[in-house]
Scaffold this motif. Sequence first.
Motif, mmCIF file in Angstrom:
data_model
loop_
_atom_site.group_PDB
_atom_site.id
_atom_site.type_symbol
_atom_site.label_atom_id
_atom_site.label_comp_id
_atom_site.label_asym_id
_atom_site.label_seq_id
_atom_site.Cartn_x
_atom_site.Cartn_y
_atom_site.Cartn_z
ATOM 1 N N SER A 42 0.854 -1.199 0.000
ATOM 2 C CA SER A 42 0.000 0.000 0.000
ATOM 3 C C SER A 42 0.885 1.242 0.000
ATOM 4 O O SER A 42 2.033 1.217 0.478
ATOM 5 C CB SER A 42 -0.904 0.013 1.227
ATOM 6 O OG SER A 42 -0.146 0.247 2.404
ATOM 7 N N ALA B 44 0.616 3.807 1.817
ATOM 8 C CA ALA B 44 0.926 4.197 3.200
ATOM 9 C C ALA B 44 2.127 3.420 3.731
ATOM 10 O O ALA B 44 3.023 3.983 4.380
ATOM 11 C CB ALA B 44 -0.284 3.968 4.095
ATOM 12 N N ASP B 45 2.175 2.117 3.451
ATOM 13 C CA ASP B 45 3.304 1.306 3.903
ATOM 14 C C ASP B 45 4.585 1.689 3.165
ATOM 15 O O ASP B 45 5.668 1.765 3.766
ATOM 16 C CB ASP B 45 3.016 -0.173 3.688
ATOM 17 C CG ASP B 45 2.077 -0.757 4.732
ATOM 18 O OD1 ASP B 45 1.993 -0.180 5.839
ATOM 19 O OD2 ASP B 45 1.430 -1.784 4.446
ATOM 20 N N LYS C 57 5.840 4.713 4.757
ATOM 21 C CA LYS C 57 6.310 4.432 6.126
ATOM 22 C C LYS C 57 7.677 3.769 6.104
ATOM 23 O O LYS C 57 8.568 4.122 6.881
ATOM 24 C CB LYS C 57 5.287 3.547 6.841
ATOM 25 C CG LYS C 57 5.705 3.113 8.243
ATOM 26 C CD LYS C 57 4.643 2.229 8.884
ATOM 27 C CE LYS C 57 4.505 0.902 8.166
ATOM 28 N NZ LYS C 57 3.507 0.008 8.826
ATOM 29 N N THR D 60 6.687 11.451 -0.902
ATOM 30 C CA THR D 60 5.303 11.106 -0.581
ATOM 31 C C THR D 60 4.381 11.413 -1.754
ATOM 32 O O THR D 60 3.531 10.600 -2.133
ATOM 33 C CB THR D 60 4.844 11.873 0.669
ATOM 34 O OG1 THR D 60 5.671 11.512 1.774
ATOM 35 C CG2 THR D 60 3.395 11.552 1.006
ATOM 36 N N ASN E 195 2.131 8.652 -3.795
ATOM 37 C CA ASN E 195 0.671 8.771 -3.808
ATOM 38 C C ASN E 195 0.134 9.129 -5.181
ATOM 39 O O ASN E 195 -0.978 8.726 -5.550
ATOM 40 C CB ASN E 195 0.221 9.820 -2.787
ATOM 41 C CG ASN E 195 0.296 9.307 -1.355
ATOM 42 O OD1 ASN E 195 0.149 8.111 -1.103
ATOM 43 N ND2 ASN E 195 0.531 10.204 -0.403
#
Length: 266
Positions: free
Chosen positions: A177, A179-180, A183, A196, A200
Amino acid sequence: MSKADRERSARERLADERRRAAGAQRRRRLLVVVLGAVAAVAVVVVIVVVVVGRGGGGGSKVDDYTGPIAPATRQQDGSVAMANSGVTAPVLDVFEDFQCPACKAMEARIGGTMKKLAAEGRVKVVYRPFQLFQQDPLMSNSRRAANAAACMPADHWVKYHDKLYAEQPPEGDKGFSNADLIKWAARLGVTAPSFTGCVNGGQKLGQVDQATAYAGKAGVTATPYLALNGGQLGNDALSSPDGLEKAVAKAGSGTPRSAGRRPSQG
């Protein structure tokens, strides 16, 4: 035990055996996918995922090499070269998909050897991630991971490459994902808003498509796929550190060419 109970128990055992056999067949099967036309280049290639060498397609972690890492630089075509200054040959091209279990298994076997040979100035390693799969969730997993890798600054790229394999989702599961991916980059010290936004926004998906087209033109017919000075390496090199070291030593400093065959000129 009554006759009915015995028959029911026998049916349950048979069903359980069939389930185990089906699971084993899924793990062994060859995954065949077709890469379509990408980056305005009509390329149709059948890619067969092959589990090479000992240990099958498993492997819970990447190679635990802890020595120095040669500098990584982003090349004009988006690939990442890992080599000491002035080392231009031999060239080891690594065609890979972060969602591919066989690629992860190869990384576990000889990924550390690639790093060691590059750090010793004996080879220039060129990583060429591309999108192998054409069905979801594998396809989307593959694209998100390759996009994030293309977004990653070169000075953190090798560690991020290893992290992606360490976090590879099980076959059939949705993973990688955004988000992962963001991270995991932050844990390596990459927290810039530009990264980021790149993840995205899928800003490097065009580059992923170009890498996929290049893999097809280069004659990649199976993964894992390594090419040394443009010639495909066999199972001996893919299955063991010793085999890879011997292949690199034999190649010496011969003049490299582009991996695979050159596309015909119109």
